[in-house]
Design a protein around this motif. Structure first.
Motif, PDB file in Angstrom:
ATOM      1  N   VAL A   1       1.860   1.993  -3.414  1.00 26.39           N
ATOM      2  CA  VAL A   1       0.773   2.610  -4.171  1.00 26.39           C
ATOM      3  C   VAL A   1       0.526   3.855  -3.966  1.00 26.39           C
ATOM      4  CG1 VAL A   1      -1.552   1.933  -4.668  1.00 26.39           C
ATOM      5  CG2 VAL A   1      -0.219   0.056  -4.313  1.00 26.39           C
ATOM      6  N   LEU A   2       0.390   4.179  -2.571  1.00 24.50           N
ATOM      7  CA  LEU A   2       0.278   5.731  -2.297  1.00 24.50           C
ATOM      8  C   LEU A   2       0.985   6.759  -2.730  1.00 24.50           C
ATOM      9  CD1 LEU A   2      -0.644   5.532   1.567  1.00 24.50           C
ATOM     10  CD2 LEU A   2      -2.279   5.654  -0.371  1.00 24.50           C
TER      11      LEU A   2
ATOM     12  N   ARG B   1       0.816  -1.342  -0.073  1.00 32.27           N
ATOM     13  CA  ARG B   1       0.049   0.060  -0.045  1.00 32.27           C
ATOM     14  C   ARG B   1       0.807   1.278   0.094  1.00 32.27           C
ATOM     15  NH1 ARG B   1      -2.578   2.975   4.001  1.00 32.27           N
ATOM     16  NH2 ARG B   1      -4.215   4.012   3.249  1.00 32.27           N
ATOM     17  N   ALA B   2       1.937   1.220   0.714  1.00 36.38           N
ATOM     18  CA  ALA B   2       2.857   2.226   0.720  1.00 36.38           C
ATOM     19  C   ALA B   2       3.271   2.824  -0.704  1.00 36.38           C
ATOM     20  CB  ALA B   2       4.076   2.188   1.521  1.00 36.38           C
TER      21      ALA B   2
END
Lengths: 420, 420
Positions: A176-177, A173-174
């Motif tokens: 992606v963000l 997720r990191a």
């Protein structure tokens, strides 16, 4: 009435000193174009130049970013006037404390974490975008699992271009963000990185207006890596180091560092003193290191399994050229385990206050190994290329670092923790 | 035979142009020392200088980091020769796309995410360490919840000093890792930031060899913030902007930007053209903004509740001086909601490819608000200070950003996602 609108393909292409493309294997020449494989020998295309005269003073009077070297890059003459992320001119740090731990006499760390999105990818993407604009593209694209995605999305945002970034849907997720925040078209693909890569090649063929930085404009993109060599030489006071250690993913960067040093010598910008180029891989993805050790000229593809994900290219396109470069200059290649990678990250942080990603851990740990095995000369001036930032690979540290102690809020408790 | 060993307290202190400390309220003077409150009027102590002549050429010939301004800072004359993190000389980016969205004519972003640990804290910590060395300290310490902890741990590692960093034990794991990796004494304290801060003041009193950067060497530390003003002016071609927007935590940075501009004018390094200083806060911790709006001279402490944790100081030490500065220069202060902070982060990323932490989101969103309410002049040249990196506050983005779509690995699926 007929209005003739000049299209990019009709006007002359201005890519500064770049004059044509040449195939790496047999030297077939062709005009500058967004192509990456020679139709004659199917080898990669490289940019060929007519540099003319380039003086140190011209470079030193340039901007404090990679465009100070524009006369050595395939970019338009007015490249610095067009909004771009302005990468480069990162620190070259004298690393005496690390040198002492490693037993090296003169050691420097080229710290590329200071770039706009904190990896060397900002350099190559900026060059790719400048060339892509000249060819009339309007969309910047890439397949990526990390640093490249960040760099492409940020560069496109700054330039007002559309970006299309393809990532595996399993990406953390990191990561992606840090790409999604730039608000381009970020597409998660249900598949692994190989699937994403294949899809990128198909899309590049279908979309004439999409510049896939590491596919159809790759010859220009990869030239951006030369700027690391240019900066190291300029920051050393216009001279070459004796040894340099470079991490290997596709292998492009290592060969371009050599090309950069060579060009500086040819142009008389530095004295052409001998230098040796060393390569670093993670054991979990070490096809080039294996080939080097076994004395092969070809690189056998592997399935990557390492925490150094930014280096995890199992079938490195420039592998054979890396072997050439390293052997020609008298260098060597080695690989290190994931545990050694983490120790490399920690060693650099502890001694020099520089927090690198796993790729940097590979470089530091491999330098240590090359010293131990006697291939890297401890008495020769050495540069380590640190190409990315630890903030992007925090998970690699696992539970190995943390507070020394957790205490109640009292002076005595803190004291006891420090004494203990 | 008696050998007389010179101790730091016996030899003359070399802090360059710094000559003494002076109390902010009544101007009481005292010798340079690691003290931060005047015993006479209990107001903060500031560094006073005898600059002599300082020329642009001397600065321009200096290193590409904050030490080019050493003749304007309380640091030893040989400061650049001692290993340090070499912060500063970060990008000043012409922000035309953001300007267009905001309706401003000429806008610049000073992007301090390029510093070694990716925030402006590297500047102040480097100055604090240089002064602390001169005073004979051997340990660098701080209470912190984020950027300062990173900067102190990294600077100490690079210098070979011990560091003691106190954090609340509730701190997010990512922030713990990015400090712990430098291998100093990181102590987690069971308590909130106020508890940690109080503990730091007690420890500073007990440990004569510990330099708490933002406590006992604060007068030197805070001078490091002037370098942001110096760089902006030099990067604009040795002139001052007409407006500058600065985030407010303790308020020190805002007052030091003003001090920096003022000193450049006094020394004839720039023309003393008028400039207006604007302050930015998050509504969840907006004591200075409230005081400004209500026309008060004192700042009433608040209990912070905002995602902009690096600005969450409920009782800002320099609050009254911020009010003075902003009113004197004809600026204003405003505050923005956490939702606006996130929108500010996204706006800057989308238009300029710069990913800032929550504090930068506060600055961008407040600039927008100040324009909307007519206090910021859209026709005046404006600089926004972006002081920290988005990689450190990923959680703030929550679920608001992410991939545009998740698709199977086919060209058609990607196309449909892009068209949809």
């Amino acid at each position: 009435m007929t209005v003739v609108v000049p299209t990019p393909s009709r006007r002359a292409i201005d890519l500064g000193p770049a004059v044509e493309l040449v195939s790496k294997e047999e030297g077939h020449r062709q005009p500058l174009a967004p192509e990456f494989v020679s139709p004659h020998d199917f080898s990669p295309l490289e940019v060929a130049y007519d540099f003319g005269r380039v003086r140190r003073e011209d470079i030193e009077a340039g901007p404090r970013n990679i465009w100070r070297y524009k006369k050595l890059l395939p970019v338009p003459s007015d490249v610095e006037d067009i909004p771009n992320t302005e990468p480069g001119c990162t620190r070259l740090v004298r690393a005496d404390r690390l040198a002492k731990e490693l037993g090296v006499r003169r050691l420097w760390v080229k710290d590329d974490t200071g770039n706009p999105t904190h990896s060397f990818k900002d350099r190559v993407v900026a060059v790719a975008l400048a060339a892509a604009r000249e060819f009339g593209f309007d969309t910047l694209a890439c397949p990526s699992t990390g640093n490249l995605a960040n760099a492409v999305a940020a560069a496109a945002a700054r330039a007002g271009w559309r970006s299309v970034v393809l990532i595996p849907s399993s990406l953390e997720r990191a990561k992606v963000l840090t790409t999604a925040v730039y608000d381009g078209a970020l597409i998660a693909v249900d598949g692994n990185y190989d699937d994403v890569n294949r899809l990128a090649t198909q899309l590049a063929a279908e979309h004439e207006s999409w510049a896939f930085v590491n596919v159809n404009v790759r010859p220009y993109y990869s030239e951006g890596s030369k700027t690391l060599a240019f900066e190291v030489a300029e920051q050393l006071g216009w001279r070459l180091p004796e040894q340099i250690v470079v991490p290997i993913a596709s292998g492009s960067q290592l060969t371009k560092v050599d090309k950069g040093f060579h060009e500086l010598g040819e142009l008389g910008l530095v004295e052409s003193t001998p230098y040796r180029v060393f390569g670093a891989q993670a054991t979990g993805c070490s096809p080039v290191s294996s080939a080097f050790r076994e004395g092969h000229d070809v690189v056998r593809p592997v399935r990557p399994d390492t925490i150094a994900r930014s280096l995890a290219i199992g079938n490195p396109a420039d592998g054979p050229y890396v072997l050439d470069t390293v052997r020609r200059t008298g260098g060597a290649i080695a690989d290190v385990s994931d545990d050694e990678v983490v120790e490399g990250i920690r060693l650099l942080a502890r001694t020099e206050g520089i927090f690198t990603e796993t790729a940097g851990g590979v470089t530091v740990a491999t330098a240590k190994k090359l010293l131990d095995e006697g291939s890297l000369d401890p008495d020769a001036e050495t540069v380590l290329l640190i190409t990315g930032d630890g903030l992007k690979t925090l998970d690699a540290l696992g539970d190995r670092v943390g507070p020394k102690a957790t205490v109640p809020p009292s002076v005595e408790a803190v004291q006891a923790a420090l004494d203990g």
